[in-house]
Design an enzyme around this catalytic site. Sequence first.
Site, PDB file in Angstrom:
ATOM      1  N   ARG A 231       0.820  -1.226   0.000  1.00  0.00           N
ATOM      2  CA  ARG A 231       0.000   0.000   0.000  1.00  0.00           C
ATOM      3  C   ARG A 231       0.848   1.268   0.000  1.00  0.00           C
ATOM      4  O   ARG A 231       0.382   2.318  -0.366  1.00  0.00           O
ATOM      5  CB  ARG A 231      -0.957   0.004   1.188  1.00  0.00           C
ATOM      6  CG  ARG A 231      -0.283   0.241   2.512  1.00  0.00           C
ATOM      7  CD  ARG A 231      -1.283   0.345   3.631  1.00  0.00           C
ATOM      8  NE  ARG A 231      -1.882  -0.953   3.933  1.00  0.00           N
ATOM      9  CZ  ARG A 231      -2.411  -1.250   5.124  1.00  0.00           C
ATOM     10  NH1 ARG A 231      -2.455  -0.328   6.058  1.00  0.00           N
ATOM     11  NH2 ARG A 231      -2.904  -2.441   5.369  1.00  0.00           N
ATOM     12  N   HIS A 232       2.105   1.179   0.460  1.00  0.00           N
ATOM     13  CA  HIS A 232       2.970   2.362   0.335  1.00  0.00           C
ATOM     14  C   HIS A 232       4.285   1.993  -0.366  1.00  0.00           C
ATOM     15  O   HIS A 232       4.405   2.194  -1.569  1.00  0.00           O
ATOM     16  CB  HIS A 232       3.156   3.125   1.663  1.00  0.00           C
ATOM     17  CG  HIS A 232       3.232   2.295   2.914  1.00  0.00           C
ATOM     18  ND1 HIS A 232       4.193   1.346   3.117  1.00  0.00           N
ATOM     19  CD2 HIS A 232       2.472   2.326   4.037  1.00  0.00           C
ATOM     20  CE1 HIS A 232       4.012   0.815   4.309  1.00  0.00           C
ATOM     21  NE2 HIS A 232       2.977   1.366   4.901  1.00  0.00           N
TER      22      HIS A 232
ATOM     23  N   GLU B  49      11.283  -3.124   7.467  1.00  0.00           N
ATOM     24  CA  GLU B  49      10.233  -3.690   8.319  1.00  0.00           C
ATOM     25  C   GLU B  49       9.488  -4.716   7.491  1.00  0.00           C
ATOM     26  O   GLU B  49       9.093  -4.442   6.349  1.00  0.00           O
ATOM     27  CB  GLU B  49       9.279  -2.605   8.776  1.00  0.00           C
ATOM     28  CG  GLU B  49       9.890  -1.663   9.774  1.00  0.00           C
ATOM     29  CD  GLU B  49       8.933  -0.541  10.151  1.00  0.00           C
ATOM     30  OE1 GLU B  49       7.781  -0.527   9.665  1.00  0.00           O
ATOM     31  OE2 GLU B  49       9.345   0.325  10.919  1.00  0.00           O
TER      32      GLU B  49
ATOM     33  N   THR C 183      -2.387   0.743  10.406  1.00  0.00           N
ATOM     34  CA  THR C 183      -0.941   0.761  10.656  1.00  0.00           C
ATOM     35  C   THR C 183      -0.643  -0.415  11.584  1.00  0.00           C
ATOM     36  O   THR C 183      -1.565  -1.130  11.985  1.00  0.00           O
ATOM     37  CB  THR C 183      -0.513   2.108  11.285  1.00  0.00           C
ATOM     38  OG1 THR C 183       0.905   2.095  11.499  1.00  0.00           O
ATOM     39  CG2 THR C 183      -1.210   2.369  12.619  1.00  0.00           C
TER      40      THR C 183
ATOM     41  N   GLY D  28       4.320   6.299  16.265  1.00  0.00           N
ATOM     42  CA  GLY D  28       3.466   7.393  16.722  1.00  0.00           C
ATOM     43  C   GLY D  28       4.206   8.560  17.353  1.00  0.00           C
ATOM     44  O   GLY D  28       3.571   9.495  17.839  1.00  0.00           O
TER      45      GLY D  28
ATOM     46  N   HIS E 188       5.501   8.795  10.339  1.00  0.00           N
ATOM     47  CA  HIS E 188       4.263   9.476   9.968  1.00  0.00           C
ATOM     48  C   HIS E 188       4.278  10.951  10.353  1.00  0.00           C
ATOM     49  O   HIS E 188       3.955  11.825   9.538  1.00  0.00           O
ATOM     50  CB  HIS E 188       3.070   8.752  10.617  1.00  0.00           C
ATOM     51  CG  HIS E 188       1.755   9.350  10.279  1.00  0.00           C
ATOM     52  ND1 HIS E 188       1.101  10.220  11.103  1.00  0.00           N
ATOM     53  CD2 HIS E 188       0.974   9.204   9.177  1.00  0.00           C
ATOM     54  CE1 HIS E 188      -0.034  10.583  10.539  1.00  0.00           C
ATOM     55  NE2 HIS E 188      -0.134   9.987   9.370  1.00  0.00           N
TER      56      HIS E 188
HETATM   57  N1  PXP Z   1       8.567   1.220  14.007  1.00  0.00           N
HETATM   58  C1  PXP Z   1       7.802   0.238  13.476  1.00  0.00           C
HETATM   59  C2  PXP Z   1       8.182  -1.176  13.738  1.00  0.00           C
HETATM   60  C3  PXP Z   1       6.702   0.546  12.647  1.00  0.00           C
HETATM   61  O1  PXP Z   1       5.954  -0.444  12.135  1.00  0.00           O
HETATM   62  C4  PXP Z   1       6.443   1.896  12.351  1.00  0.00           C
HETATM   63  C5  PXP Z   1       5.322   2.238  11.416  1.00  0.00           C
HETATM   64  O2  PXP Z   1       5.574   1.701  10.166  1.00  0.00           O
HETATM   65  C6  PXP Z   1       7.269   2.874  12.915  1.00  0.00           C
HETATM   66  C7  PXP Z   1       8.309   2.516  13.757  1.00  0.00           C
HETATM   67  C8  PXP Z   1       7.076   4.327  12.630  1.00  0.00           C
HETATM   68  O3  PXP Z   1       5.862   4.740  13.150  1.00  0.00           O
HETATM   69  P1  PXP Z   1       5.302   6.173  12.771  1.00  0.00           P
HETATM   70  O4  PXP Z   1       5.151   6.202  11.299  1.00  0.00           O
HETATM   71  O5  PXP Z   1       4.011   6.246  13.513  1.00  0.00           O
HETATM   72  O6  PXP Z   1       6.314   7.178  13.259  1.00  0.00           O
END
Ligand code: PXP
Length: 270
Positions: free
Chosen positions: A73-74, A94, A124, A215, A237
């Site tokens: 999706r991204h 990831e 997410t 987050g 994000h």
């Molecule tokens: N760490 C992991 C393992 C994640 O899955 C994510 C989101 O993809 C993040 C960090 C980063 O999170 P955010 O995009 O909310 O900063």
Amino acid sequence: MAKPPKRLPEDRGLNLSPPNLKSMRQRLGVNIDHVATIRNARGGGFPDPVRAAKLAAQAGADGITAHLREDRRHISDDDIERLSREIDLPLNLEMAATDEMLQIALKHRPHAACIVPEKREERTTEGGIDAAGQQERLAPFVKALGDAGIRVSLFIESDSKQLEAAARLGAPVVELHTGAYCDSTGAQRDEHLRSIESAARFGASIGLEIHAGHGLTYETVAAIAAIPQIRELNIGHFLVGEAIFVGLDASVRQMRVLMDETRLARSASG
Ligand code: PXP
């Protein structure tokens, strides 16, 4: 032939004992997934996540994180290919623990792979992976990635059972999920923070390298950056959202400043 994975200074034998750990700079991994989300809203190639990764590097990122989801999706397969080829920073991929993702990781051999739980219907990554309950299923993934020289991390909740399971699995790194801490307020947030702090302490005491993420914003980062055992934060994000207003260079630089100021204040205080 795939390039050898990029190495970090501490992988080359830097002293990670607690007094040094405390004064050491915390790494910032910039997650560029949502640059790809915006691109995919229209198709085509703009905005380009690889360009974002290069900008983030100039702004003070220590690594680039990208989540290749099962539904693409991204981030796309081509993004991973280009990130592996074109960026100088270590790449943290990831990935869900699936055979498809394992083959992709083994092909590109990123510096690190963070195993995350993945549900198609979630917006997410909603929770940590159940390392304790899925030990048998996860073991071959941790082993195959580790044997390929990829630093394996497990994205888990701040729970001693999960930390012990990660150590038993032989994962060198865990990433503590900060989502519930970021999403809560007041006493509840304090409680989540205490759990993250004690998980970081316990995890480091059993030999795990501790990362954290999910987050995090300018408002929530300092309390997490202050935890001495946490060596790396992965943030995406918020940085990409803030970039709409101030630019990616400025959003990454500001996050870097907040992390560095917190670490400096902590090391000065004791
Ligand atoms: N760490 C992991 C393992 C994640 O899955 C994510 C989101 O993809 C993040 C960090 C980063 O999170 P955010 O995009 O909310 O900063």
